[in-house]
Write a protein that holds these residues in place. Structure first.
Motif, PDB file in Angstrom:
ATOM      1  N   HIS A 200     -43.345   2.034  21.904  1.00 45.87           N
ATOM      2  CA  HIS A 200     -44.241   1.216  22.726  1.00 45.87           C
ATOM      3  C   HIS A 200     -44.153   1.528  24.221  1.00 45.87           C
ATOM      4  O   HIS A 200     -44.799   0.862  25.027  1.00 45.87           O
ATOM      5  CB  HIS A 200     -43.933  -0.268  22.506  1.00 45.87           C
ATOM      6  N   GLY A 201     -43.344   2.491  24.593  1.00 46.47           N
ATOM      7  CA  GLY A 201     -43.235   2.856  26.001  1.00 46.47           C
ATOM      8  C   GLY A 201     -42.644   1.767  26.870  1.00 46.47           C
ATOM      9  O   GLY A 201     -43.001   1.647  28.053  1.00 46.47           O
ATOM     10  N   GLU A 202     -41.715   0.971  26.310  1.00 48.33           N
ATOM     11  CA  GLU A 202     -41.199  -0.173  27.062  1.00 48.33           C
ATOM     12  C   GLU A 202     -39.908   0.097  27.821  1.00 48.33           C
ATOM     13  O   GLU A 202     -39.473  -0.734  28.610  1.00 48.33           O
ATOM     14  CB  GLU A 202     -41.006  -1.371  26.125  1.00 48.33           C
ATOM     15  N   THR A 234     -43.440  12.978  26.073  1.00 46.50           N
ATOM     16  CA  THR A 234     -44.458  12.361  25.227  1.00 46.50           C
ATOM     17  C   THR A 234     -45.313  13.430  24.553  1.00 46.50           C
ATOM     18  O   THR A 234     -45.607  14.469  25.173  1.00 46.50           O
ATOM     19  CB  THR A 234     -45.355  11.408  26.042  1.00 46.50           C
ATOM     20  N   ASN A 240     -50.004   9.048  28.105  1.00 46.51           N
ATOM     21  CA  ASN A 240     -48.747   8.567  28.692  1.00 46.51           C
ATOM     22  C   ASN A 240     -48.247   9.530  29.763  1.00 46.51           C
ATOM     23  O   ASN A 240     -48.443  10.735  29.679  1.00 46.51           O
ATOM     24  CB  ASN A 240     -47.672   8.443  27.611  1.00 46.51           C
ATOM     25  N   ASN A 339     -41.604   8.794  24.586  1.00 48.16           N
ATOM     26  CA  ASN A 339     -42.653   7.775  24.652  1.00 48.16           C
ATOM     27  C   ASN A 339     -43.732   8.079  23.615  1.00 48.16           C
ATOM     28  O   ASN A 339     -44.496   9.031  23.760  1.00 48.16           O
ATOM     29  CB  ASN A 339     -43.237   7.730  26.064  1.00 48.16           C
ATOM     30  N   ARG A 341     -46.076   5.763  22.651  1.00 45.93           N
ATOM     31  CA  ARG A 341     -47.109   4.733  22.749  1.00 45.93           C
ATOM     32  C   ARG A 341     -48.487   5.337  22.481  1.00 45.93           C
ATOM     33  O   ARG A 341     -48.880   6.321  23.099  1.00 45.93           O
ATOM     34  CB  ARG A 341     -47.078   4.103  24.139  1.00 45.93           C
TER      35      ARG A 341
END
Length: 496
Positions: A200-202, A234, A240, A339, A341
Motif C-alpha cells: 500500500h505504499g505506507e 517500484t 509510484n 512499493n 501500491r
C-alpha cells in the motif's frame, strides 16, 4: 523479615510494610492459581506478589476479576419494596508466574499458598526480576513500555528476531502498520539491513518526522526522519515514486511464466519453451516482445490467448533486458521499500516470489549482508488455502533462513488465513486487537503460555497495546507501543 524472605527478595527489594495491600487469599488454593478478595485498587492484568512460607516472594498476574453478590432474581424484583441489603465481594483470579531461585531460574512454588495470605501490588523491580525483563538497548528494539507500568521499557532482541522470525497480527485498524513502523525505526537506528514488501505504499513516510506530542516525552523518544537510509523501488514508476524494479526474463522458466499468466501448461508449455530456448541460443538477454515475435511467426491462431497474456505482461513493464541488481536493493544498514501500491495482485506475487528467491540464494552464498525481509499482507503471498507462486519460497525462508541470517517478519490482519507452516516458525509474536473467532483460535494454538483471560483480553485491547511473546520475552506480556518518531503512513482516508 525472616532469613528465607531475605534470601528470595534479594538486595534492593522492600519488605511487606512498604507494599500496597490489595487482597487476601481465600477458598481452594492451587500451585498455579488462586482466588483473592479485592480490598484495594486492582484491575485485570495487574501484577501482584504474595509471600510463600517456603519460597519467599512469588509473582502473579490478575487473570480475571468478578463481582459476586447474594442478589438473586427474586430478591432483585423485591428490592424496590423490601428493605434488603445487598452483600457483595469483588474477587480476583490470579495466575501464578513464579519466583527466581538462588541460580536465577524461574520456578513455580511446589506447594500452595496459605489461605489468608495477603496479596500485595507488585513492585516494578520485582516484576522485572521475576519475568526477566532486561535493558538491552545496545542490541534491542525499544517498542514501548509494559502496559500500565510505564517505568518498565520493553526491548526485543534484534538478533533473535532475525534468527527466529517475527509475526505481527491484528485486525484492521488495530495499529499493526503503526507498530511495524516502530519496529522499522528501531532497525534503522541499529543499522539493520531490511527489505519491506509494501503493498500500500505506507512505509515511505519513514522519511518524514512526526509531530511532537506529550507521548513522545513520556516514552522518551523524539520525532525524526530517516531520509538518507531509505531506498524505494517500484515495478510501476508511472504510478509510484521510486527507482524502477525490473526482472530479467531470461532468468525465468517457461513454466514459471505460464503460472504467472494462469494459462494451461499442457496447451502452451511446449510452444513457449521452444520460443524461449530459441532466443537463449541467439542472445543473452531478450524481452517479452522478442518472445511474442517468435510465437507470431508460427501463425498459429491457437496461441492467441498466450500472445494476449504476454502483451499484458509487457504493458506491466516488469521485465527488462537487464533486471534490477539485488545489491542495488540490499544495502548494508539501509531499508529498501518495495512499493507495490496499485500493482495487480499477480504481478505482486511475481515480485515477492522472485525477490524472496534471490535474497535467499544470495544470502546462502554470503553475497549480501544479513537482513530482515518484512512482508505486509502476508495472507496474500502465503495463504493457508489456495495457491500463490510466492508461498513455497516464503516457507523455505521460514524454515531455513535463520541458518543463513535471513530473517522473516510476517504481518497480517487474518492470522487464520496465513500458511501455518510459516506462522509456526515465527518465534517472536506481536499480537494487537483481534476479534475474529477463527483468528483467535489460530493465535491460541500458536502462542505458548497464553491464559484464557489473556486470550479474551486480546479482543478488548485498546489501539496501541499489543501482546508480545517469544524471543527474549520469556512469557506473554502486554505492551503499550511507543509513539512513532516518523509520520504514520497508514492512516485511514476520511470520507467526511
Amino acid at each position: 523479615m525472616s532469613e528465607v524472605e531475605v534470601k528470595h527478595l534479594g538486595e534492593g527489594y522492600m519488605d511487606s510494610a512498604s507494599l500496597k495491600k490489595v487482597g487476601v487469599i481465600y477458598g481452594d488454593v492451587g500451585t498455579t492459581q488462586f482466588t483473592c478478595n479485592v480490598i484495594g485498587n486492582l484491575e485485570q492484568g495487574d501484577y501482584v506478589q504474595v509471600y510463600h512460607e517456603r519460597f519467599g516472594w512469588v509473582l502473579g498476574k490478575v487473570d480475571e476479576i468478578k463481582r459476586k453478590t447474594n442478589l438473586t432474581l427474586e430478591k432483585a424484583i423485591k428490592l424496590q419494596d423490601d428493605d434488603f441489603t445487598v452483600k457483595e465481594i469483588v474477587a480476583a483470579t490470579v495466575v501464578v508466574i513464579g519466583y527466581r531461585d538462588e541460580r536465577g531460574l524461574l520456578q513455580f512454588p511446589r506447594t500452595p499458598f496459605n489461605v489468608g495470605s495477603i496479596v500485595y501490588k507488585a513492585e516494578e523491580e520485582f516484576i522485572k526480576k521475576v519475568i526477566g525483563i532486561k535493558d538491552i538497548r545496545e542490541k534491542g528494539a525499544y517498542i514501548g513500555r509494559l502496559y500500565r507500568y510505564r517505568k518498565i521499557p520493553i526491548y526485543l532482541d534484534i538478533n533473535v528476531m532475525v534468527q527466529k522470525h517475527v509475526s505481527i497480527l491484528a485486525k484492521t485498524g488495530a495499529g499493526k502498520s503503526y507498530l511495524t513502523g516502530v519496529l522499522l525505526e528501531e532497525f534503522l537506528k541499529h543499522n539493520v539491513t531490511a527489505v519491506v514488501i509494501d503493498p500500500h505504499g505506507e512505509y515511505i513516510s519513514l522519511r518524514t518526522p512526526s509531530k511532537k506530542t506529550k507521548l513522545h516525552q513520556e516514552f522518551g523518544v523524539l520525532p525524526r526522519g530517516y531520509e538518507g537510509k531509505i531506498n524505494v523501488f517500484t515495478p510501476d514508476v508511472q504510478l509510484n515514486k521510486g527507482k524502477p524494479l525490473k526482472f530479467t526474463l531470461s532468468s525465468m522458466t517457461s513454466r514459471e511464466l505460464l503460472n504467472l499468466m494462469n494459462l494451461d501448461a499442457r496447451q502452451y508449455l511446449i510452444p513457449l519453451r521452444k520460443a524461449m530456448d530459441l532466443l537463449k541460443t541467439s542472445r543473452q538477454y531478450y524481452t517479452i516482445k522478442d518472445v511474442m515475435r517468435v510465437l507470431e511467426s508460427e501463425e498459429n491462431n491457437a496461441l492467441q490467448p498466450l500472445l494476449s497474456q504476454l502483451e499484458y505482461l509487457d504493458e506491466m513493464g516488469i521485465f527488462d533486458k537487464r533486471g534490477t541488481k539485488i545489491n542495488e536493493i540490499v544495502q548494508r544498514g539501509k531499508l529498501s521499500i518495495i512499493n507495490l501500491r496499485g500493482v495487480p495482485p499477480d504481478i505482486q506475487e511475481l515480485v515477492v516470489q522472485r525477490l524472496s528467491m534471490a535474497l535467499f540464494e544470495l544470502r546462502k552464498r554470503n553475497k549480501i549482508p544479513p537482513l530482515m525481509l518484512v512482508v505486509e499482507e502476508a495472507h496474500n503471498y502465503a495463504p493457508q488455502q489456495g495457491t500463490s507462486s510466492s508461498t513455497k519460497i516464503l516457507r523455505t525462508i521460514a524454515s531455513e533462513g535463520r541458518k543463513f541470517g535471513l530473517g522473516l517478519c510476517i504481518i497480517s490482519q487474518r492470522p487464520a488465513k496465513v500458511d501455518k507452516n510459516i506462522l509456526s516458525q515465527c518465534n517472536t509474536q506481536i499480537i494487537l486487537r483481534v476479534t475474529n473467532p477463527n483468528d483467535l483460535r489460530a493465535i491460541g494454538n500458536s502462542v505458548e503460555g497464553l491464559t484464557k483471560g489473556s486470550l479474551e483480553e486480546i479482543q478488548r485491547l485498546p489501539v496501541g497495546v499489543a501482546l508480545v511473546t517469544g524471543g527474549n520475552i520469556p512469557m506473554p506480556l502486554f505492551v503499550e507501543i511507543r509513539p512513532r518518531e516518523t509520520k504514520h503512513g497508514g492512516e485511514s482516508v476520511k470520507v467526511v
